[in-house]
Design an enzyme around this catalytic site. Structure first.
Site, PDB file in Angstrom:
ATOM      1  N   HIS A  80     -15.310 -11.765 -49.759  1.00 15.61           N
ATOM      2  CA  HIS A  80     -16.348 -12.733 -49.059  1.00 15.61           C
ATOM      3  C   HIS A  80     -16.931 -11.967 -47.887  1.00 15.61           C
ATOM      4  O   HIS A  80     -16.535 -11.057 -47.294  1.00 15.61           O
ATOM      5  CB  HIS A  80     -15.328 -13.820 -48.486  1.00 15.61           C
ATOM      6  CG  HIS A  80     -14.681 -14.774 -49.433  1.00 15.61           C
ATOM      7  ND1 HIS A  80     -13.942 -15.935 -49.092  1.00 15.61           N
ATOM      8  CD2 HIS A  80     -14.921 -14.893 -50.639  1.00 15.61           C
ATOM      9  CE1 HIS A  80     -13.722 -16.582 -50.196  1.00 15.61           C
ATOM     10  NE2 HIS A  80     -14.224 -15.906 -51.334  1.00 15.61           N
ATOM     11  N   GLU A  82     -17.136 -12.787 -44.852  1.00 16.99           N
ATOM     12  CA  GLU A  82     -16.279 -12.566 -43.563  1.00 16.99           C
ATOM     13  C   GLU A  82     -15.197 -11.467 -43.662  1.00 16.99           C
ATOM     14  O   GLU A  82     -15.183 -10.742 -42.818  1.00 16.99           O
ATOM     15  CB  GLU A  82     -15.476 -13.898 -43.314  1.00 16.99           C
ATOM     16  CG  GLU A  82     -16.194 -15.116 -43.166  1.00 16.99           C
ATOM     17  CD  GLU A  82     -16.374 -15.920 -44.552  1.00 16.99           C
ATOM     18  OE1 GLU A  82     -16.519 -17.229 -44.501  1.00 16.99           O
ATOM     19  OE2 GLU A  82     -16.474 -15.313 -45.511  1.00 16.99           O
ATOM     20  N   CYS A 108     -12.844 -19.496 -45.764  1.00 16.39           N
ATOM     21  CA  CYS A 108     -11.854 -20.181 -46.567  1.00 16.39           C
ATOM     22  C   CYS A 108     -10.369 -19.728 -45.972  1.00 16.39           C
ATOM     23  O   CYS A 108     -10.596 -19.212 -44.810  1.00 16.39           O
ATOM     24  CB  CYS A 108     -11.900 -19.414 -48.214  1.00 16.39           C
ATOM     25  SG  CYS A 108     -11.468 -17.728 -47.954  1.00 16.39           S
ATOM     26  N   CYS A 111      -9.818 -15.942 -45.428  1.00 14.28           N
ATOM     27  CA  CYS A 111     -10.872 -15.373 -44.322  1.00 14.28           C
ATOM     28  C   CYS A 111     -10.432 -15.808 -43.011  1.00 14.28           C
ATOM     29  O   CYS A 111     -10.333 -15.174 -41.849  1.00 14.28           O
ATOM     30  CB  CYS A 111     -12.238 -15.640 -44.603  1.00 14.28           C
ATOM     31  SG  CYS A 111     -12.901 -14.810 -46.093  1.00 14.28           S
TER      32      CYS A 111
END
Length: 161
Positions: A80, A82, A108, A111
Site C-alpha cells: 500500500h 502508506e 487499512c 497500514c
C-alpha cells in the site's frame, strides 16, 4: 498576494494525487506524502516491491481470487502507498515521528497499525476505505484522522471540467 496560490494542505494533497499516478495497481491508484513542518519527507504509491513484476504485466491476484476490496490485504503482490511511504522514509533515514500523512485513501488496518507505531500524529485523506477496524484503532490511538475538505488536484490546477 496571488489568489490562486494553494494552501499548504491543498499543495500536499495535490502532490499525493500526483504520486498516485505512479501506482501500478490495477484496482486502485493511491498516493501518500509524509510532511513535517511543511516539508515533504517522503512519498509513496501502491504497487509491487522493487524488482517484482507489476500486476499490469501478470494480472491482479485479488481479481483472480475474487477478493472484495477491504478484505484479505495479505493476498496481494503489492504494498500500500502508506507502507511504501513509511518504508521510503526508513530507507533514507528520515525521522517521521510527529509528521502528517496526506493520502488519497484512508488507510487499512495493516497500514493504520504501521502509522501508529511510526509516530505519525495526523492523517488527512481524500476517499474512504471499507475498513471499520482501521477507523476504530485510529480513533483509539488519538491520531487526528480526517477527510480532506479542500480543492481537488484538478481544481488547484485550474481545470474547468
Amino acid at each position: 498576494m496571488i489568489d490562486s496560490r494553494p494552501s499548504w494542505e491543498e499543495y500536499f494533497m495535490s502532490i499525493a494525487q500526483l504520486v498516485a499516478k505512479r501506482s501500478t495497481c490495477l484496482r486502485r491508484q493511491v498516493g501518500a506524502v509524509i510532511v513535517k513542518n511543511n516539508n515533504i519527507l517522503a512519498t509513496g504509491y501502491n504497487g509491487t516491491p522493487s524488482g517484482i513484476s507489476h500486476c499490469a504485466d501478470v494480472g491482479c491476484l485479488r481479481d483472480q481470487l475474487k477478493i472484495p476490496s477491504g478484505e484479505r490485504h495479505e493476498l496481494c503482490r503489492g504494498l500500500h502507498a502508506e507502507q511504501n511511504v513509511i518504508i521510503q522514509a526508513a530507507k533514507h533515514g528520515v525521522n517521521i515521528d510527529g509528521a502528517v500523512l496526506y493520502c488519497t485513501n484512508s488507510p487499512c488496518i495493516i497500514c493504520s497499525k504501521m502509522i501508529i507505531n511510526a509516530g505519525i500524529r495526523e492523517i488527512v485523506y481524500l476517499d474512504g476505505y471499507p475498513d471499520i477496524l482501521a477507523k476504530d484503532i485510529l480513533a483509539e490511538s488519538g491520531i487526528d484522522f480526517r477527510v480532506y475538505a479542500g480543492k481537488s488536484l484538478s481544481a488547484v490546477a485550474g481545470d474547468n471540467e
